[in-house]
Scaffold this motif. Structure first.
Motif, short mmCIF file in Angstrom:
data_model
loop_
_atom_site.label_atom_id
_atom_site.label_comp_id
_atom_site.label_asym_id
_atom_site.label_seq_id
_atom_site.Cartn_x
_atom_site.Cartn_y
_atom_site.Cartn_z
N HIS A 104 0.90 -1.28 -0.16
CA HIS A 104 -0.06 0.08 -0.09
C HIS A 104 0.82 1.27 0.06
O HIS A 104 0.54 2.15 -0.79
N ARG B 255 -5.23 1.45 -8.64
CA ARG B 255 -5.28 0.22 -7.90
C ARG B 255 -4.08 -0.60 -7.67
O ARG B 255 -3.95 -1.03 -6.61
N SER B 256 -3.07 -0.55 -8.60
CA SER B 256 -2.07 -1.27 -8.35
C SER B 256 -0.83 -0.61 -9.26
O SER B 256 -1.16 0.09 -9.96
N GLU C 200 -1.31 -1.16 -13.06
CA GLU C 200 -2.37 -0.41 -13.59
C GLU C 200 -1.76 1.05 -13.64
O GLU C 200 -1.77 1.91 -14.62
#
Ligand code: SF4
Lengths: 105, 820
Positions: free
Chosen positions: B570, B617-618, B621
């Motif tokens: 995160h 989100r990642s 991406e």
């Protein structure tokens, strides 16, 4: 809070001139000054020093010279950068000042 | 056994290839529990240990990697005795104390430089501290001696000033007395003594201790100089009878002495041995001083009745001794004292240091009630008297300092304090910047500017710029093939054959970059390491191989945080979003400012792209979004190059010989690396390479490991963190330098050569580009948040420091550098 206009550089240009009574000490003083500035003329160096470097040069020289025979003068020419008019002007051989952003050889 | 375990073995035991073999892996690996990268591997190790049911990693290891075990992080600093100088720093500023004592960060300033010059001078002086009085230390021998003294001199009670009438040998005694009859005190100086106190857990080096010596007669009952006396008698005069009460049997080790001065030495040696403080120093005073045998003040029982007149008289003169009456520590300070209500006062920090010296001297058995600080600026001696209140304050501060040293988080910076202006660590600590970002960061980031954030920003006092806007030092690029680099004094000398190409003083260099075949001597590299000037190595084509540098900062805790954050997907994603957001925003600004005719919609699309990135989100991406935005940018890059092929024909330009000149043009269609196939791409590649070098240097300067990144994944030979840091600066520094070099014609088509597919710069071309790049690096920019001017190089370091602040949770958000 009115802060004074910050200088562009913390360095100040000094003419370091010396008069040393003894040859051995003279050589040592010369060698020390060479680590700090340009050898401008016989017994005169042009050194750009920030306060830390100036303190260090002073300490080194104080340890070398004989205080009742020799003399070293520090002549301040003001901040190294942002000096409007060139303080040093030369007759005869030209005086050059390094002004590029980096050294390249 | 999985491949990941195999990799772990390889990483843990790079020096023992046999450990990489699969058969070793059937046994649980003995893990070196001091491995620096344990944090990185802990997850993997834990899963291994679970998989290997029953065979577990040593418990100590799991504890060490746990984030919660705070105390385990500073075991070393927590138990060490605290140097008094550090406590002085603690009183000045707890954060400064943490930086210097825990993080090991120290920067020289003019003040520290001058200070150490003074201390060096003081250290040169000779003079050890004489031992304290034996009586005060309560040694066993002193008790009977005191009794004897009282018994033999009934008129002279301990503590009472001796009257001349009490003294049998008045002539001899008078020598010791001043005119008014008070004891003659003599002051000697002891220099740079290091003493400690176990009670306080503190160690202090004292510049100067003024020791007041008082001369008293030797109490004979404590003598045991038997052999020597016999020898002395034999030599001097056979008629002299022993003046002494019958002494105990001669100790076997007392050396025979044949002169009276020898006797004296022998006496002193024996007595002083008993009372010498634990620190075993050569005692220059040994010949003159012995501790007084009697309790109470130093000058009780100055003399004995003279039952054995002639010899006693002789011996009396010989055996007068000087003992320590009182000591006063004196400390030199460069500055001026604080102006108080009534006269000049001591600064708090000085009080701490001097008070500690007094307490330590007391704990070592000396009588000490006062200390003095000598302020050089005003040439004033300011005294400090020890009181219970002061002692309590000092002890309280020591306890506080210990707590701070054992804590994992650094104390907050001082609030708008004038102390910071004089603090040599201000460029590292960045007090105002940290305070500012602590409060108002979150709303600064999203694309829709939050008005309330602006408002809050404007109510804060603007950060003071507590550093020089740019460095005094410059980079040295070595580019002449076959050059040799040597050292002369503190000057780097570059030679080709026998001609000197240039001389550069170490003090003027920030770092050295070597391109291609340059020979550099080991002495030079060693000196550069010592002077903290890194050396970066590149291929002739500009491939960044790596660098050499000195040990640099300790600052290991930043690394620990970095390693831990790098494991947290995160945090990695959040940081990567910030980096890329900054880059796209800066790309957009660049296009808007410099493009001759920016197609409609590009600006808006880039703005959206920058916003979208924050919602990725990642990492995958994010990578896609970044690629799309970069493609859009480079499609329009050509519009910022404002020099066409026919410009070369303009009058005033140096004519370039047609034959040498392959028909290079500065057309740009798309980004091509490895190899660059046109001049613009060649310039961009070199610029990115230089920027990667500077980002690596910035990361190292802050205490990061440049190889562990958040967006860029570690791969062989890639300084991943430096590449992360670099993202937002690509347009600001690298691409901007390329555009300036082209548009100002610092670079022309004659500066390129083609080798097969690839296009490279010539030596002259590189030289010109280094200048263009460094010009950009040292040009000043107004920082969008801090609102002061600093060079790009400074801003780069500033961002690296802010990243460290974010990782250590001092500030809630990393805000990329985005020009307005
Ligand atoms: S700059 Fe200020 S807050 Fe930071 S360490 Fe120095 S005195 Fe403390």
């Amino acid at each position: 809070m009115a802060t004074p206009q910050p200088l562009l550089s913390t360095r100040t240009t000094f003419l370091v001139c010396y008069d040393i009574a003894n040859d051995r000490r003279l050589r040592k003083v010369f060698k020390t000054c060479r680590n700090y500035g340009n050898h401008l003329q016989y017994s005169i160096f042009e050194c750009e020093l920030n306060p830390r470097e100036k303190a260090r040069l002073e300490t080194e020289l104080k340890d070398l010279i004989k205080h009742d025979e020799d003399q070293v003068l520090f002549v301040s020419l003001g901040p190294s950068e942002g000096r409007g008019d060139r303080v040093i002007a030369a007759l005869g051989l030209p005086y050059t000042h390094f002004d590029a952003p980096c050294y390249v050889v | 056994m999985t491949a990941s375990v195999y990799r772990t073995a390889r990483a843990l035991y790079p020096h023992r290839p046999e450990m990489w073999e699969p058969e070793f892996l059937y046994e649980p690996l003995p893990i070196p529990d001091d491995h620096p990268e344990l944090g990185l591997f802990s997850q993997e190790l834990q899963s291994i240990s679970e998989g290997l049911s029953g065979t577990s990693i040593p418990a100590a290891l799991n504890e060490r990697t746990g984030r919660e075990s705070e105390a385990a992080f500073h075991p070393r600093v927590a138990d060490e005795p605290l140097p008094a100088r550090m406590l002085n720093e603690y009183v000045y500023c707890p954060r400064l104390f943490y930086y210097e004592h825990v993080d090991g960060v120290f920067l020289e300033s003019a003040d520290t430089e001058r200070g150490s010059a003074i201390h060096k001078k003081v250290d040169k002086g000779r003079g050890d501290l004489p031992p304290p009085k034996a009586a005060q230390r309560g040694s066993k021998e002193s008790q009977p001696a005191a009794v004897a003294a009282v018994a033999l001199a009934p008129d002279t009670t301990p503590g009472k000033e001796p009257q001349p009438a009490d003294i049998a040998d008045a002539d001899a005694a008078q020598e010791d007395m001043a005119a008014d009859g008070s004891p003659k005190l003599e002051t000697i100086h002891s220099r740079s003594a290091t003493l400690g106190s176990e009670r306080l857990g503190v160690l202090a080096k004292m510049d100067l201790i003024e020791v007041q010596m008082v001369t008293v007669a030797q109490d004979r009952s404590s003598w045991v100089p038997v052999t020597s006396f016999k020898d002395a008698q034999r030599e001097a005069s056979p008629s002299v009878t022993a003046p002494m009460p019958s002494p105990p049997s001669p100790p076997d080790d007392s050396p025979p002495l044949d002169t009276q001065s020898g006797t004296m030495c022998n006496l002193t040696k024996r007595t002083s041995k008993k009372s010498r403080p634990a620190a075993d120093q050569p005692d220059l005073f040994a010949a003159a001083i012995t501790p007084p045998p009697a309790a109470g003040t130093a000058i009780d029982a100055p003399c004995l009745p003279a039952p054995v007149a002639p010899t006693a008289r002789l011996l009396h003169v010989e055996l007068k001794q000087r003992v320590v009456h009182q000591v006063t520590p004196v400390d030199y300070k460069l500055g001026a004292p604080r102006r108080g209500e009534d006269g000049n006062e001591m600064w708090e920090a000085d009080k701490m240091q001097l008070g500690l010296q007094i307490l330590i001297l007391r704990d070592n058995g000396y009588t000490c009630d006062e200390g003095v600080i000598y302020y050089r600026a005003t040439k004033q001696r300011v005294p400090l008297a020890m009181t219970d209140e002061l002692e309590g304050w000092i002890i309280g501060k020591i306890a506080e300092a210990r707590q701070v040293a054992a804590s994992r988080s650094i104390p907050p910076p001082l609030m708008n304090s004038p102390k910071c202006v004089r603090c040599s660590l201000a460029p590292v600590c960045l007090p105002d910047e940290t305070r500012l970002l602590k409060r108002v960061t979150a709303p600064l980031l999203p694309d829709s500017p939050d008005r309330s954030a602006d408002k809050r920003l404007s109510t804060m006092p603007p950060p003071r710029r507590l550093m020089a806007p740019r460095d005094d030092e410059r980079a040295l690029y070595l580019n002449t093939q076959g050059a040799r680099v040597t050292l002369r004094g503190e000057v780097v000398v570059v030679k080709e054959q026998d001609s000197v190409l240039g001389e550069f003083r170490l003090k003027d260099l920030s770092h050295v970059a070597l391109f291609g075949n340059i020979q550099i001597t080991t002495q030079t590299v060693q000196m550069l390491c010592e002077a903290e000037i890194p050396v970066a190595y590149f291929s002739m084509g500009g491939w960044f191989y790596g660098l050499t540098r000195g040990h640099g900062l300790k600052n290991v805790y930043t690394r620990i945080e970095q390693f831990q954050s790098a494991q947290d997907p995160h945090r990695c994603l959040a940081l990567a979003q910030r980096f890329i957001h900054g880059k796209i925003r800066n790309h957009r600004t660049q296009l808007m400012r410099n493009h001759v005719n920016l197609p409609d919609g590009v600006s808006l699309k880039m703005k959206r792209a920058a916003g979208d990135v924050l919602a990725a989100r990642s990492l995958g991406e994010l990578l896609g979004m970044e690629g799309a935005a970069a493609a859009m940018y480079f499609q329009n890059f050509a519009g910022m190059i404002k020099v066409g092929a026919d410009d070369d024909e303009l009058p005033g330009l140096e004519p370039v010989k047609k034959a040498d000149r392959p028909d290079f043009t500065f057309d740009f269609t798309k980004r091509a690396r490895r190899p660059p196939t046109d001049p613009v791409n060649a310039l961009l590649s070199l610029a990115y390479s230089l920027l990667a070098k500077d980002c690596t240097l910035a990361a190292l300067a802050v205490g990061f490991d440049p190889y562990i990144g958040f967006f860029h994944q570690p791969r062989h030979g890639r300084p991943a963190l430096a590449l992360d840091l670099m993202e937002e600066f690509r347009p600001l520094i690298a691409e901007s330098a390329v555009l300036t070099a082209l548009n100002n014609r610092m670079i022309n088509p004659g500066h390129f050569v083609r080798a097969g597919e690839a296009v490279n710069l010539t030596v002259h071309g590189r030289k010109a580009f280094f200048q263009a790049y460094e010009q950009r690096m040292s040009s000043l920019v107004t920082h969008p948040i801090f609102d002061y001017k600093a060079s790009y190089r400074r801003v780069l370091e500033l961002q690296a420091r802010m990243l460290a602040r974010y990782l250590t949770s001092e500030i809630p958000e990393y805000v990329p550098m985005m020009t307005r």
